[in-house]
Motif scaffolding. Sequence first.
Motif, PDB file in Angstrom:
ATOM      1  N   GLN A 568     -13.921   4.471  -1.814  1.00 41.33           N
ATOM      2  CA  GLN A 568     -15.353   4.587  -2.147  1.00 41.33           C
ATOM      3  C   GLN A 568     -15.428   5.609  -3.287  1.00 41.33           C
ATOM      4  O   GLN A 568     -15.210   6.808  -3.086  1.00 41.33           O
ATOM      5  CB  GLN A 568     -16.147   5.051  -0.913  1.00 41.33           C
ATOM      6  N   LEU A 569     -15.742   5.101  -4.488  1.00 37.80           N
ATOM      7  CA  LEU A 569     -15.771   6.002  -5.649  1.00 37.80           C
ATOM      8  C   LEU A 569     -17.046   6.827  -5.699  1.00 37.80           C
ATOM      9  O   LEU A 569     -17.095   7.857  -6.360  1.00 37.80           O
ATOM     10  CB  LEU A 569     -15.615   5.194  -6.948  1.00 37.80           C
ATOM     11  N   GLY A 570     -18.084   6.337  -5.013  1.00 43.63           N
ATOM     12  CA  GLY A 570     -19.312   7.117  -4.921  1.00 43.63           C
ATOM     13  C   GLY A 570     -19.313   7.919  -3.639  1.00 43.63           C
ATOM     14  O   GLY A 570     -18.251   8.126  -3.034  1.00 43.63           O
ATOM     15  N   THR A 571     -20.495   8.343  -3.214  1.00 48.61           N
ATOM     16  CA  THR A 571     -20.555   9.098  -1.954  1.00 48.61           C
ATOM     17  C   THR A 571     -21.507   8.432  -0.962  1.00 48.61           C
ATOM     18  O   THR A 571     -21.883   9.010   0.038  1.00 48.61           O
ATOM     19  CB  THR A 571     -21.033  10.549  -2.215  1.00 48.61           C
ATOM     20  N   PHE A 572     -21.893   7.202  -1.275  1.00 48.19           N
ATOM     21  CA  PHE A 572     -22.829   6.471  -0.425  1.00 48.19           C
ATOM     22  C   PHE A 572     -22.081   5.968   0.808  1.00 48.19           C
ATOM     23  O   PHE A 572     -21.060   5.294   0.692  1.00 48.19           O
ATOM     24  CB  PHE A 572     -23.371   5.286  -1.223  1.00 48.19           C
ATOM     25  N   GLU A 573     -22.591   6.289   1.980  1.00 44.86           N
ATOM     26  CA  GLU A 573     -21.899   5.868   3.197  1.00 44.86           C
ATOM     27  C   GLU A 573     -22.572   4.637   3.783  1.00 44.86           C
ATOM     28  O   GLU A 573     -23.733   4.699   4.198  1.00 44.86           O
ATOM     29  CB  GLU A 573     -21.904   7.004   4.222  1.00 44.86           C
ATOM     30  N   SER A 598     -11.610   7.121   1.364  1.00 48.24           N
ATOM     31  CA  SER A 598     -10.779   5.918   1.383  1.00 48.24           C
ATOM     32  C   SER A 598     -10.341   5.573   2.800  1.00 48.24           C
ATOM     33  O   SER A 598     -10.460   6.387   3.715  1.00 48.24           O
ATOM     34  CB  SER A 598      -9.544   6.114   0.491  1.00 48.24           C
ATOM     35  N   LYS A 599      -9.823   4.362   2.908  1.00 44.75           N
ATOM     36  CA  LYS A 599      -9.312   3.930   4.214  1.00 44.75           C
ATOM     37  C   LYS A 599      -8.124   3.009   3.949  1.00 44.75           C
ATOM     38  O   LYS A 599      -8.195   2.116   3.104  1.00 44.75           O
ATOM     39  CB  LYS A 599     -10.432   3.202   4.955  1.00 44.75           C
ATOM     40  N   ASP A 600      -7.017   3.238   4.664  1.00 49.17           N
ATOM     41  CA  ASP A 600      -5.828   2.399   4.486  1.00 49.17           C
ATOM     42  C   ASP A 600      -5.755   1.342   5.576  1.00 49.17           C
ATOM     43  O   ASP A 600      -6.018   1.621   6.751  1.00 49.17           O
ATOM     44  CB  ASP A 600      -4.552   3.258   4.545  1.00 49.17           C
ATOM     45  N   PHE A 601      -5.407   0.158   5.178  1.00 46.55           N
ATOM     46  CA  PHE A 601      -5.187  -0.934   6.126  1.00 46.55           C
ATOM     47  C   PHE A 601      -3.738  -1.392   5.968  1.00 46.55           C
ATOM     48  O   PHE A 601      -3.263  -1.599   4.845  1.00 46.55           O
ATOM     49  CB  PHE A 601      -6.130  -2.105   5.847  1.00 46.55           C
ATOM     50  N   VAL A 602      -3.052  -1.542   7.075  1.00 47.17           N
ATOM     51  CA  VAL A 602      -1.640  -1.935   7.025  1.00 47.17           C
ATOM     52  C   VAL A 602      -1.448  -3.195   7.861  1.00 47.17           C
ATOM     53  O   VAL A 602      -1.928  -3.288   8.991  1.00 47.17           O
ATOM     54  CB  VAL A 602      -0.732  -0.795   7.573  1.00 47.17           C
ATOM     55  N   PHE A 603      -0.769  -4.176   7.283  1.00 44.45           N
ATOM     56  CA  PHE A 603      -0.507  -5.436   7.978  1.00 44.45           C
ATOM     57  C   PHE A 603       0.983  -5.719   7.938  1.00 44.45           C
ATOM     58  O   PHE A 603       1.612  -5.590   6.895  1.00 44.45           O
ATOM     59  CB  PHE A 603      -1.263  -6.590   7.310  1.00 44.45           C
ATOM     60  N   GLU A 604       1.503  -6.124   9.080  1.00 46.04           N
ATOM     61  CA  GLU A 604       2.938  -6.412   9.154  1.00 46.04           C
ATOM     62  C   GLU A 604       3.129  -7.839   9.635  1.00 46.04           C
ATOM     63  O   GLU A 604       2.458  -8.274  10.572  1.00 46.04           O
ATOM     64  CB  GLU A 604       3.588  -5.422  10.132  1.00 46.04           C
ATOM     65  N   GLY A 605       4.016  -8.552   8.981  1.00 47.34           N
ATOM     66  CA  GLY A 605       4.261  -9.927   9.417  1.00 47.34           C
ATOM     67  C   GLY A 605       4.991 -10.712   8.355  1.00 47.34           C
ATOM     68  O   GLY A 605       5.350 -10.183   7.307  1.00 47.34           O
ATOM     69  N   PRO A 606       5.202 -12.003   8.639  1.00 45.79           N
ATOM     70  CA  PRO A 606       5.959 -12.824   7.682  1.00 45.79           C
ATOM     71  C   PRO A 606       5.175 -13.134   6.412  1.00 45.79           C
ATOM     72  O   PRO A 606       5.756 -13.553   5.426  1.00 45.79           O
ATOM     73  CB  PRO A 606       6.258 -14.103   8.470  1.00 45.79           C
ATOM     74  N   SER A 607       3.857 -12.958   6.473  1.00 47.21           N
ATOM     75  CA  SER A 607       3.031 -13.278   5.297  1.00 47.21           C
ATOM     76  C   SER A 607       2.541 -12.014   4.614  1.00 47.21           C
ATOM     77  O   SER A 607       2.181 -11.039   5.274  1.00 47.21           O
ATOM     78  CB  SER A 607       1.816 -14.095   5.720  1.00 47.21           C
TER      79      SER A 607
END
Lengths: 662, 285
Positions: A568-573, A598-607
């Motif tokens: 989020q480059l701004g500060t609007f929530e 920011s928020k990190d999303f992590v995905f694990e798998g064959p794709s």
Amino acid sequence: MRLALNILFLTVGILFQIESFAQCDPYFKNPHSIRNANYEINLQLDHEKKKILATEQLIWINTSPDTLNEMRFYMYLNSFKNMESTFMKSANNIFGQDITKRTSDTWGWIDITKLIDSNGSSLEYRYIQPSDDNTEDQSILSVALKEELLPNDTLILNMNFEAKMPKTIARMGYAKDDFFMFVHWFPQACPYVTKADGTWAWNSHQAHRRTEFFADFGNYDVKITTDKKFILGASGCLVSQIENSDNTITSHYHGEDLIDFAWTAYPSYEVMEDQWKHVYIRLLIPGEHCTHGQRLIQAVKNSLEYFEKHVGEYPYTYLTMVDPPMKGLRSGFMEYPTFITGGSFYAWPSNIRSIESLMIHEFSHQYFMGMVASNEKEEAWLDEGFVTFYEDCIMEEYYGKDQSLFNICGYAANNSSFTRNEYTSLDNLSLDIINQPGWKSKGDTKPIVYAKTATMLQTLKRLAGEEAFDKMMKNYFNRWKFKHPKSQDFYAVANEYLTDLLESKYGMDLNSFLDQSLNTTRYCDFKVGQLRHIPIKSKHGWFGNQDKIKYQEGKKTGHFLSKVRIEQLGTFEIPVEIEFYLDNGNVIKEIWNGKGRSKDFVFEGPSKVKSVHIDPEQKIFIDVDLNNNSYFSNPIDLSIKKYSAKAIYWFQNALQTVGFLF
Amino acid sequence: MIKIFIKSIKNGFRFKMIGLIIYTVQLLLALTLGIQIYQVMDASIGNSAGLSNLLEQFNYTTFNDFLNVHGASISPIFGQLRYLLLVYAVFSIFLNAGSLGCIILNENSWSSFWSNAARYFFAFSKIALFFLIIFFFISALIWIPILSSFEAAMEYFYTEKPYVWILILAFPLYFLLLSFIFLWSVHSRISIIREDLNVIFGLKNGLFKTKKYFWKSLLVLFMFALVMFFGTFIYLWANKTVGMVSGWTILIFILLQQAIIYLRILWRFMIYKSIDNISEGNHEN
């Protein structure tokens, strides 16, 4: 025989008169408002001197719990008396006019020549300056009452006044060839209303460049006497016209539950008439603009239909539209109760629909200002922002989702995108807050008060869904029509209808959304910050015991770790939906509450994650850059090739042209 | 007149190799900017789904969000264009000297092109400067009074209608005057080449010939303008109906665009030849 003929002519005359003025009915069976400011005005226009001489009777009811010993009037015409008024001092330029180049006969003023109460006692009055200490400003008049006005008592004042119109300035005045637009032309009662803290007080701001209306509801009965050559249009409904012996004509207008009264006179208006259900529409348009008269009427008919369906019924049986001649254009683009002014130009192209858009904007003010009469001076977003929003909705509903505003050789824009861009193209997105009085704004109010509010409402509509949004607006309109709502009143209705819905759909806090949008300078800009794929290998390292210890290489497992960072480059929530497209065709949907940077999303798998789409349906329209809301790991650059080729082609053409000249 | 027109078209195509030199120069210059546009777009929104909005048709939101955020990267490119046009203006005098020399002297080789370019460059520079001054003078004479009198016109006329018509009628008048100075400029340059005159006598002779053959030359110019308008219309129509919406159509349109640019160069040669033919009465070359 002679008597019989006279009776016959009289009967035919009466029938003709009834026929002529039967298009609208100014009288409501039941009052819609409290009608605490009622006017009866008789005036004569001296078009040579650009002056009116008038008598006015005001019947005003004290609806407050306070006892009053003064009465206040707007005398806004005095803002154009000279360059000393607060209005003129706060104006850098007025529609590009160089005010210093005005001649002495082009200024305007209003002056009360006689003022008495119901007992016939003459009353004393003086100009006051409640907004600033500019003693030269004469836009607010205070009248000392001889008798105290108790709660619920009625005050009757009779006055004579004289007004000189300025050469067109700030949506009023005269222009060449006897064009007149009468706005703020009579002493109008200031409202005595509740403040934010609940106490009662006069709301009597001086005229300021960036503010417009706030007045009480009431009935207007206005008789206008002019030379016979004039064609007139006014707020309210024309109930009769009487020809006088001195080559003048007296036109009698009546309007109920209005907050203001404006009128125009010009000998060269063409009159175009139409009907939409119960509404008699009358368009005054100079002959040279007649080719697009039907476009303007259709725009208003579309608006009437849209508002009836999405907000509420238009209760009046009349509406006057004015398309001023070019010489009087500075009087255009404005809204008054049941009387709106647009603006156009000879041979205006049909693929540029700004003239329809502006007329729809002004019509929308019949709802937000005319009926839901919020205080435009203090909380302009409640009318200008709402009106811009509905202008966009109506244009896109009737003129096409992608090209409602213009389409020039395939380069098209729709209204909501154009409005949004007025806000997002600001150099400083945090320039100002929306919800503040007009005189406090730091720059042009349009990108913030009009455009940001409309974009905020567009966001709210997209998040809540059209049905829920309409339900909320219908209730807001029904609850507050013919009243004076404040911001809190809108918050209350919005909360009542949308809080649970938004909370359950997105975990969204409506109050926080409204507060951030209206009372802070925060902006919203989500971005896909990072998309990385890391191949997952099997276990590797040193394994075994003592001399049997062995290094085992990690082998490719065919699985991947996809790491996605949303910023989020701004500060609007605000909570936001995110879609992750995997290369096996699966789609993973997530909601981020939007708190933090920011928020990190992590995905694990064959794709692997092949693309990420923040807010895929572009519900959060208030996001200032929608291009960075998506990311393809393997993009197709056809569009870039297309536009680069086009750019090269046009550069070559420019070089050719230069080559041809030399 | 039709004969001159057709002959000039045939003659224009004879100088296709010289046209290729000018085309290559222009393409290289345009590429310096076009490649930058490609790079800026690729680096800024190259991975965005917004780009797919721009493929089918113009998208106001995508386009403006791009300009709002990355406008600072794009605007220097347009700044460069300004300087590029200025430099090319000088260079085009050189190229025009070469091409006009070959067309008039009927020398169709690259070596003649370069030698003519060098030979007539300074004389043609003086002529270009002279006509540039006249061009600015005529533009100012027509447009400054019209554009600055809007307010006054509203006070003077009853409606804006006469003003709009003055504005509309000013265009043909302006183009008529531009045509006159263009023809004068070409006749002057032809006189310098054909009769080996100095600049002053070239201008004098050019003016004489322009006055003598003005309406004939104007008619031929008009015919060539029609050809150009027709070509532009076909391009815009094809763009609207087919459009650059896939890999293949983008490729086809790039080829079409480049063909148009090349033909525009030959089109200019054809105009030069037709003006020369009219004044020399030589319809067979």
